[in-house]
Design a protein around this motif. Structure first.
Motif, PDB file in Angstrom:
ATOM      1  N   ARG A  18       0.833  -1.214   0.000  1.00  0.00           N
ATOM      2  CA  ARG A  18       0.000   0.000   0.000  1.00  0.00           C
ATOM      3  C   ARG A  18       0.867   1.263   0.000  1.00  0.00           C
ATOM      4  NH1 ARG A  18      -4.969   2.211   1.776  1.00  0.00           N
ATOM      5  NH2 ARG A  18      -5.910   0.166   2.148  1.00  0.00           N
ATOM      6  N   THR A  19       1.863   1.263   0.903  1.00  0.00           N
ATOM      7  CA  THR A  19       2.722   2.459   1.021  1.00  0.00           C
ATOM      8  C   THR A  19       3.483   2.718  -0.281  1.00  0.00           C
ATOM      9  OG1 THR A  19       2.974   2.083   3.406  1.00  0.00           O
ATOM     10  CG2 THR A  19       4.605   3.500   2.332  1.00  0.00           C
ATOM     11  N   ILE A  20       4.045   1.659  -0.882  1.00  0.00           N
ATOM     12  CA  ILE A  20       4.794   1.810  -2.144  1.00  0.00           C
ATOM     13  C   ILE A  20       3.894   2.385  -3.239  1.00  0.00           C
ATOM     14  CG2 ILE A  20       5.934   0.549  -4.025  1.00  0.00           C
ATOM     15  CD1 ILE A  20       6.950  -1.427  -1.843  1.00  0.00           C
ATOM     16  N   LEU A  21       2.709   1.837  -3.348  1.00  0.00           N
ATOM     17  CA  LEU A  21       1.788   2.279  -4.405  1.00  0.00           C
ATOM     18  C   LEU A  21       1.340   3.718  -4.173  1.00  0.00           C
ATOM     19  CD1 LEU A  21      -0.440  -0.910  -4.909  1.00  0.00           C
ATOM     20  CD2 LEU A  21       1.525  -0.157  -6.262  1.00  0.00           C
ATOM     21  N   GLY A 101       1.849 -10.943 -14.312  1.00  0.00           N
ATOM     22  CA  GLY A 101       3.217 -10.929 -13.796  1.00  0.00           C
ATOM     23  C   GLY A 101       3.244 -11.462 -12.380  1.00  0.00           C
ATOM     24  N   TYR A 102       4.445 -11.806 -11.925  1.00  0.00           N
ATOM     25  CA  TYR A 102       4.555 -12.261 -10.532  1.00  0.00           C
ATOM     26  C   TYR A 102       5.767 -11.623  -9.899  1.00  0.00           C
ATOM     27  CZ  TYR A 102       8.181 -15.458 -12.180  1.00  0.00           C
ATOM     28  OH  TYR A 102       9.319 -15.986 -12.741  1.00  0.00           O
ATOM     29  N   ILE A 103       5.676 -11.507  -8.596  1.00  0.00           N
ATOM     30  CA  ILE A 103       6.735 -10.862  -7.819  1.00  0.00           C
ATOM     31  C   ILE A 103       7.183 -11.843  -6.736  1.00  0.00           C
ATOM     32  CG2 ILE A 103       7.356  -8.931  -6.341  1.00  0.00           C
ATOM     33  CD1 ILE A 103       5.082  -7.339  -7.647  1.00  0.00           C
ATOM     34  N   LEU A 104       8.483 -12.068  -6.657  1.00  0.00           N
ATOM     35  CA  LEU A 104       9.007 -12.969  -5.642  1.00  0.00           C
ATOM     36  C   LEU A 104       9.198 -12.227  -4.313  1.00  0.00           C
ATOM     37  CD1 LEU A 104      11.726 -14.848  -7.738  1.00  0.00           C
ATOM     38  CD2 LEU A 104       9.482 -15.698  -7.037  1.00  0.00           C
ATOM     39  N   LYS A 105       8.957 -12.961  -3.246  1.00  0.00           N
ATOM     40  CA  LYS A 105       9.218 -12.412  -1.924  1.00  0.00           C
ATOM     41  C   LYS A 105      10.697 -12.592  -1.591  1.00  0.00           C
ATOM     42  CE  LYS A 105       4.613 -13.258   0.009  1.00  0.00           C
ATOM     43  NZ  LYS A 105       3.848 -13.955   1.083  1.00  0.00           N
ATOM     44  N   PRO A 106      11.284 -11.697  -0.875  1.00  0.00           N
ATOM     45  CA  PRO A 106      10.733 -10.409  -0.409  1.00  0.00           C
ATOM     46  C   PRO A 106      10.529  -9.456  -1.593  1.00  0.00           C
ATOM     47  CG  PRO A 106      13.064 -10.499   0.073  1.00  0.00           C
ATOM     48  CD  PRO A 106      12.710 -11.842  -0.493  1.00  0.00           C
ATOM     49  N   ILE A 107       9.493  -8.637  -1.485  1.00  0.00           N
ATOM     50  CA  ILE A 107       9.068  -7.788  -2.602  1.00  0.00           C
ATOM     51  C   ILE A 107      10.067  -6.667  -2.830  1.00  0.00           C
ATOM     52  CG2 ILE A 107       7.286  -6.159  -3.375  1.00  0.00           C
ATOM     53  CD1 ILE A 107       5.262  -7.925  -1.851  1.00  0.00           C
ATOM     54  N   ASP A 108      10.498  -6.548  -4.112  1.00  0.00           N
ATOM     55  CA  ASP A 108      11.381  -5.466  -4.504  1.00  0.00           C
ATOM     56  C   ASP A 108      10.541  -4.254  -4.929  1.00  0.00           C
ATOM     57  OD1 ASP A 108      14.241  -4.612  -5.456  1.00  0.00           O
ATOM     58  OD2 ASP A 108      12.906  -4.175  -7.148  1.00  0.00           O
ATOM     59  N   LYS A 109      10.819  -3.129  -4.318  1.00  0.00           N
ATOM     60  CA  LYS A 109      10.026  -1.911  -4.562  1.00  0.00           C
ATOM     61  C   LYS A 109      10.006  -1.533  -6.046  1.00  0.00           C
ATOM     62  CE  LYS A 109      10.188   3.055  -3.589  1.00  0.00           C
ATOM     63  NZ  LYS A 109      10.882   4.118  -2.821  1.00  0.00           N
ATOM     64  N   LYS A 110      11.212  -1.489  -6.656  1.00  0.00           N
ATOM     65  CA  LYS A 110      11.297  -1.072  -8.068  1.00  0.00           C
ATOM     66  C   LYS A 110      10.531  -2.026  -8.985  1.00  0.00           C
ATOM     67  CE  LYS A 110      14.699  -0.015 -11.657  1.00  0.00           C
ATOM     68  NZ  LYS A 110      16.155   0.018 -11.995  1.00  0.00           N
TER      69      LYS A 110
END
Length: 515
Positions: A18-21, A101-110
């Motif tokens: 939420r914060t990143i977005l 798309g998929y994002i691996l944990k830990p989530i990279d902000k960029k």
């Protein structure tokens, strides 16, 4: 502005996303969260989201199960999957269900920002394409509607119409049924905007592939062509609920190609008219086609109604109206005949009366709606309104004798007759001279003089003839002409009726008296 749903069982991860977005991605105005698959599914079915960011591992219902269950949503969100390194095989399965798309944990902000921006770009392109497709579809529909109205009202050449259908990617040989939606009643004066709204509402409940056209008349009736079968009762009920308006549905139940478009229109329209006339909300051409041959011929009843109204005879006028609008009239005769009678009644009775009564009497603006039977929601409403006109008109005629001073008008009429008896005059001429309508003048002239106009005119002419017979040697035919009779035999007959003598016998009698 975009809506995003973030689904993860770890609160810190949800808050981090939420914060990143919120800090780095524009055009996101709402972010909602869910901590398990069941909660996510409830939100997805209750609201529209543009982007879904979801973990594969979830309590109660896993991410893959959620994706499976939302495949039939009318507006499915763009999906971004979150997974751990050991869950890559699950991530691949997610791609089969539309994950972008998929994002691996830990989530990279960029990485998160790049994927969300890419998904947003895809959304924008799809929406632009949809707008273009929608605009093209609307333009084709408007062009088709325009061509249909040209065929109906302007007599567009059929060969040109077929060429334009091909331009619109519509086969001229396609067989369709036609359905006419007749908006009866004058309480709604449709404009182009409201007509478009009504078409959109109808489009939602009709089968795909139906062609919907507004008819370019005051009511903005709707004509539909369709090759799909559907329940007419269900469509009618749903459409009346959506519009809040009552209409009559006419169906041309025999399929025809677009080459027969005018016939499809005429039959569906006539079926709707017969539905309105008989009070049947849905009518089929096959059930009423026989009526087209049944013509109403007693048009003399219209003139009779006018006469009894202008004589102030209320009961007689209502009886005449009832004899016109009897059950047979609405159950047997053709729609054209019924509309013709309605039009004649307005022109020759209502409008005539409103324009010919003395100017001292109030105007009848409220009865202008009687110019068409279709200005009323039902035939009974039309008849009731016409009867109100008859009651008011006859009451007014009857009251004229008490509220209008006509002594001067009658005196002027008598003076005119005495000065012009030798000319070819009639009651219409004298009534016009004193600015009274024909029927009212006839009634009050007899009341004031004790005799009809013709009897009075004959009396004046015979009195003048008696003076000429006694005081001149003019021949009988000459005297007849001098007092206004073109035919000497007619003069002689009238003279004897009034005096008991022929003109010669009267002259001889006067000579004997003078000797």
């Amino acid at each position: 502005m975009r809506k995003v749903l973030v689904v993860d069982d770890e609160k810190l991860i949800r808050k981090g996303i939420r914060t990143i977005l919120e800090r780095n991605v524009s055009d996101i105005d709402q972010i909602e969260e869910a901590s398990n698959g069941k909660e996510a599914l409830e939100l997805l079915f209750a609201k529209k989201f543009d982007i879904l960011i979801i973990d594969i591992r979830l309590p109660q219902l896993d991410g893959i199960s959620v994706l499976k269950k939302i495949q039939n949503l009318p507006q499915k969100p763009k999906i971004i999957v979150i997974s751990g390194y050991d869950e890559f095989s699950y991530a691949k399965e997610c791609m089969q269900y539309g994950a972008k798309g998929y994002i691996l944990k830990p989530i990279d902000k960029k990485e998160l920002i790049e994927i969300v921006e890419r998904v947003k770009s895809e959304l924008q392109k799809e929406e632009n394409n949809l707008r273009l497709v929608s605009l093209q579809r609307i333009m084709r529909a408007k062009m088709f509607e325009s061509e249909v109205n040209n065929i109906i009202f302007s007599g567009l050449d059929m060969s040109k119409f077929k060429e334009r259908l091909k331009d619109l990617e519509i086969s001229p040989d396609e067989k369709v049924k036609s359905i006419y939606f007749l908006w009866a009643g004058s309480s709604f004066d449709q404009n182009d905007f409201s007509a478009e709204e009504d078409k959109l509402k109808l489009e939602k409940i009709l089968p795909q592939g139906s062609y919907i056209c507004a008819i370019y008349n005051q009511r903005k009736d709707i004509l539909v062509f369709t090759k799909e079968a559907f329940c007419f009762e269900d469509i009618k009920k749903s459409y009346e609920s959506l519009t809040g308006r009552k209409f009559y549905m006419g169906v041309c139940d025999a399929e025809k190609t677009f080459e027969n478009l005018k016939l499809l229109y005429e039959r569906a329209y006539k079926a709707a008219l017969y539905g309105f006339i008989s009070g049947k909300e849905i009518e089929f051409w096959s059930q009423v086609a026989w009526r087209e041959k049944e013509k109403f011929t007693r048009l003399d009843m219209v003139e009779k109604l006018k006469e009894v109204i202008l004589a102030g005879k209320q009961k007689e006028a209502i009886a005449v109206l009832d004899s016109i609008f009897n059950s047979e009239f609405f159950e047997r005769y053709s729609a054209d005949s019924i509309l013709e009678v309605s039009e004649r009644l307005y022109i020759h009775v209502v409008d005539w009366f409103c324009h010919h009564i003395p100017k001292k009497v109030l105007e009848f603006h409220e009865y202008q709606s009687l110019d068409s039977i279709l200005n009323f929601e039902t035939v009974h409403d039309y008849i009731d309104h016409f009867k109100r006109f008859v009651h008011e008109a006859t009451d007014m005629v009857s009251s004229l004798k008490g509220i209008l001073s006509v002594k001067d008008e009658i005196d002027e009429a008598i003076k005119f007759i005495n000065q012009n008896y030798h000319k070819d005059i009639n009651m219409a001429m004298v009534a016009n001279h004193v600015s009274l309508n024909y029927y009212y003048f006839s009634s009050i002239f007899k009341e004031k003089t004790g005799m009809s106009f013709l009897d009075y005119l004959n009396k004046v002419r015979v009195e003048k003839a008696k003076q000429l017979l006694a005081g001149t040697s003019l021949k009988i035919w000459e005297i007849a002409e001098k007092v206004g009779y073109k035919n000497p035999k007619h003069f002689a007959r009238i003279f004897k009726e009034l005096t008991g003598l022929t003109p010669n016998e009267y002259r001889d009698a006067q000579k004997n008296l003078s000797e």
